[in-house]
Design an enzyme around this catalytic site. Sequence first.
Site, PDB file in Angstrom:
ATOM      1  N   ARG A  56       0.855  -1.190   0.064  1.00 52.91           N
ATOM      2  CA  ARG A  56       0.075  -0.037   0.248  1.00 52.91           C
ATOM      3  C   ARG A  56       0.815   1.241   0.066  1.00 52.91           C
ATOM      4  O   ARG A  56       2.020   1.310   0.527  1.00 52.91           O
ATOM      5  CB  ARG A  56      -1.019   0.129   1.256  1.00 52.91           C
ATOM      6  CG  ARG A  56      -1.949  -1.057   1.366  1.00 52.91           C
ATOM      7  CD  ARG A  56      -2.816  -0.785   2.601  1.00 52.91           C
ATOM      8  NE  ARG A  56      -2.280  -1.252   3.674  1.00 52.91           N
ATOM      9  CZ  ARG A  56      -1.927  -0.081   4.405  1.00 52.91           C
ATOM     10  NH1 ARG A  56      -1.926   1.115   4.294  1.00 52.91           N
ATOM     11  NH2 ARG A  56      -1.027  -0.429   5.515  1.00 52.91           N
ATOM     12  N   LYS A 198      -8.504  -2.480   0.950  1.00 55.25           N
ATOM     13  CA  LYS A 198      -8.505  -1.885   2.012  1.00 55.25           C
ATOM     14  C   LYS A 198      -9.343  -0.614   2.069  1.00 55.25           C
ATOM     15  O   LYS A 198      -9.664   0.145   2.933  1.00 55.25           O
ATOM     16  CB  LYS A 198      -6.884  -1.606   2.386  1.00 55.25           C
ATOM     17  CG  LYS A 198      -6.095  -2.770   2.711  1.00 55.25           C
ATOM     18  CD  LYS A 198      -6.673  -3.370   3.999  1.00 55.25           C
ATOM     19  CE  LYS A 198      -6.108  -4.561   4.523  1.00 55.25           C
ATOM     20  NZ  LYS A 198      -6.917  -5.281   5.643  1.00 55.25           N
ATOM     21  N   HIS A 217     -10.817  -5.089  12.251  1.00 53.90           N
ATOM     22  CA  HIS A 217      -9.756  -5.552  11.654  1.00 53.90           C
ATOM     23  C   HIS A 217      -9.402  -7.017  12.285  1.00 53.90           C
ATOM     24  O   HIS A 217      -8.387  -6.864  13.279  1.00 53.90           O
ATOM     25  CB  HIS A 217      -8.586  -4.779  11.462  1.00 53.90           C
ATOM     26  CG  HIS A 217      -7.788  -5.026  10.659  1.00 53.90           C
ATOM     27  ND1 HIS A 217      -6.309  -4.727  10.591  1.00 53.90           N
ATOM     28  CD2 HIS A 217      -7.783  -5.880   9.306  1.00 53.90           C
ATOM     29  CE1 HIS A 217      -5.483  -5.263   9.514  1.00 53.90           C
ATOM     30  NE2 HIS A 217      -6.489  -5.788   8.737  1.00 53.90           N
ATOM     31  N   SER A 235       0.605  -8.147  12.053  1.00 57.61           N
ATOM     32  CA  SER A 235       1.589  -9.243  11.306  1.00 57.61           C
ATOM     33  C   SER A 235       2.450  -9.732  11.995  1.00 57.61           C
ATOM     34  O   SER A 235       3.109  -9.024  12.916  1.00 57.61           O
ATOM     35  CB  SER A 235       2.135  -8.445  10.241  1.00 57.61           C
ATOM     36  OG  SER A 235       2.771  -9.031   9.338  1.00 57.61           O
ATOM     37  N   LYS A 239      -2.103 -14.493  14.093  1.00 57.51           N
ATOM     38  CA  LYS A 239      -3.720 -14.627  13.911  1.00 57.51           C
ATOM     39  C   LYS A 239      -4.375 -15.485  13.042  1.00 57.51           C
ATOM     40  O   LYS A 239      -5.061 -16.130  13.389  1.00 57.51           O
ATOM     41  CB  LYS A 239      -3.986 -12.990  13.492  1.00 57.51           C
ATOM     42  CG  LYS A 239      -5.497 -12.717  13.445  1.00 57.51           C
ATOM     43  CD  LYS A 239      -5.762 -11.322  12.908  1.00 57.51           C
ATOM     44  CE  LYS A 239      -5.179 -10.967  11.414  1.00 57.51           C
ATOM     45  NZ  LYS A 239      -5.866  -9.996  10.867  1.00 57.51           N
ATOM     46  N   THR A 240      -3.628 -15.449  11.729  1.00 59.30           N
ATOM     47  CA  THR A 240      -4.283 -16.375  10.816  1.00 59.30           C
ATOM     48  C   THR A 240      -3.976 -18.083  11.549  1.00 59.30           C
ATOM     49  O   THR A 240      -4.939 -19.001  11.214  1.00 59.30           O
ATOM     50  CB  THR A 240      -3.337 -16.431   9.520  1.00 59.30           C
ATOM     51  OG1 THR A 240      -3.410 -15.042   8.991  1.00 59.30           O
ATOM     52  CG2 THR A 240      -3.811 -17.376   8.416  1.00 59.30           C
ATOM     53  N   ASP A 254     -10.187 -11.559   8.059  1.00 60.00           N
ATOM     54  CA  ASP A 254      -9.430 -10.204   8.147  1.00 60.00           C
ATOM     55  C   ASP A 254     -10.238  -8.913   8.612  1.00 60.00           C
ATOM     56  O   ASP A 254      -9.913  -8.103   9.428  1.00 60.00           O
ATOM     57  CB  ASP A 254      -8.803  -9.854   6.832  1.00 60.00           C
ATOM     58  CG  ASP A 254      -7.917  -8.920   6.788  1.00 60.00           C
ATOM     59  OD1 ASP A 254      -7.004  -8.748   7.812  1.00 60.00           O
ATOM     60  OD2 ASP A 254      -7.841  -8.004   6.071  1.00 60.00           O
ATOM     61  N   ARG A 319       1.427 -12.280  -1.723  1.00 66.17           N
ATOM     62  CA  ARG A 319       0.241 -12.584  -1.500  1.00 66.17           C
ATOM     63  C   ARG A 319      -0.847 -13.545  -2.261  1.00 66.17           C
ATOM     64  O   ARG A 319      -0.317 -13.750  -3.292  1.00 66.17           O
ATOM     65  CB  ARG A 319      -0.689 -11.145  -1.599  1.00 66.17           C
ATOM     66  CG  ARG A 319      -0.033 -10.049  -0.378  1.00 66.17           C
ATOM     67  CD  ARG A 319      -0.880 -10.184   0.768  1.00 66.17           C
ATOM     68  NE  ARG A 319      -0.401  -9.385   1.775  1.00 66.17           N
ATOM     69  CZ  ARG A 319      -1.040  -9.157   2.778  1.00 66.17           C
ATOM     70  NH1 ARG A 319      -2.007  -9.878   3.215  1.00 66.17           N
ATOM     71  NH2 ARG A 319      -0.503  -8.100   3.565  1.00 66.17           N
TER      72      ARG A 319
END
Length: 529
Positions: A56, A198, A217, A235, A239-240, A254, A319
Amino acid sequence: MNSISLSTELSELLNGNNVYTQLSVPRLVEKILARKEGILTSTGAVQAETGKYTGRSPKDKFIVEEPSVKDKIDWGSVNQPISVEVFDKLYHKVIQYLENQNELFVFKGFAGADKKSRLPIQVVNEYAWHNLFAHQLFIRPSEEELADHKAQFTILSAPNFKADPQVDGTKSETFIIVSFERRIILIGGTEYAGEMKKSIFSIMNYLLPEAGILPMHCSANVGPEGDVALFFGLSGTGKTTLSADPNRKLIGDDEHGWSANGVFNIEGGCYAKCIGLTREKEPQIYDAITFGSVLENVMVNPDTHEAMYDDNTLTENTRAAYPIQSIENIVEPSVAGHPQTIVFLTADAFGVLPPISKLTKEQAMYHFLSGYTSKLAGTERGVTSPEATFSTCFGAPFLPLPATVYAEMLGKKIDEYGVDVFLVNTGWTGGEYGVGSRMKLSYTRAMVQAALEGELHHAETVKDEIFGLNIPLHVPGVPDEVLLPNKTWASQDEYIIKAKELSEKFQLNFQKFKNVDKEIVELGGPKKL
């Protein structure tokens, strides 16, 4: 230029002879290959590269300073204002540019799996692979829904249109501009597909609170008894990994909303980081990357066309985008009840936060506003020792409203639904990074499982003297000595020095919140030393 002429221009663009609307995945893949935008990998995924921008561009993101939003937006380095006049001129240029393309691709769909609050959107793309990305990431309509679809927000994505900052009023060739009154998102000068995802999330973070819905989020899953859990974390916090539980169904990975009806996924797909991806480590993600998935900036073996997930030649930020239906263990539709448990994940490289602690409402609001984790030495150029990093509400770049709006909504919901909130440190134990060791994943899983199953609801706890956190003394499957961070350090003096150092960083960061209830500061954060 008024909003009527803007909508007329958009309507004429969408009805042009060069427009392909709602192409199927196979048709889009055909277009991508014919246009040489990407290649097929050995699993049938499309591999595409984003050129100069592999992430981004936050400094190039703007919100139009319009009368209806001017006094609501939290203006600053995240939400930068841009004038209506600048937007209108750039909008006109982008429309003209897109009209002159040989082919345009349009996706119509939704943001928000709850039909009562979902946002109908449309995405207009210069690139076919961007349109495939939109198809996989947003919620795809049924034929009946498509027939009645009226977009309330439109993304106009023109990667090859580069702005002239001197003429167009931008900071660089790249721009991501949101107009809430005109219901338009302009994206130009960047090929990074994540800007589309986003931008819609940022819009939902503005619109949902007005409807009494908390945007979040986070990832979310649900157990066999219907018990919902939310996982917040920046990150590298796990979490994942921790939300992908074979015994629980995934709601989403997400972005979510929490309404009076419960939790719902904002998206229809997943946008997973895949640097170093293996089937052993992340089987759900690995097996989801099949025909129609998009691999962004992943290197591919030129002979076998196998994805080389360990190769970071283009970026560490590789990604994979795929529909959530590519994962077997999911909830369909992506809606569930109210959360019983919330887990805040942090990877504390100072090695001083407890591996798990139960939070009061005030502590939950404090740590939600703080959004703490650590950058590790060696992960970024110039980072030679662990650095504390804070991302408000675990999603600072996507919050148009003041952070306290979201924190107050969270506090009310914790009270209303009696939610248990835990802070889980997946970082270091027995010393800081370079001295101690990373918390064993098996221990973290056992702690999270105990939290989700209610085993810690009435657990005996001890209060951490510096951070004020309530630490369970016993967790099934975890040695008692692991639970108290000071007990794992060889030197108590060194532990106290590091704990005080991190405590001061929390307090310094929290000074930016000017209108926070005093109770949150006094009861939620570390004590002043």
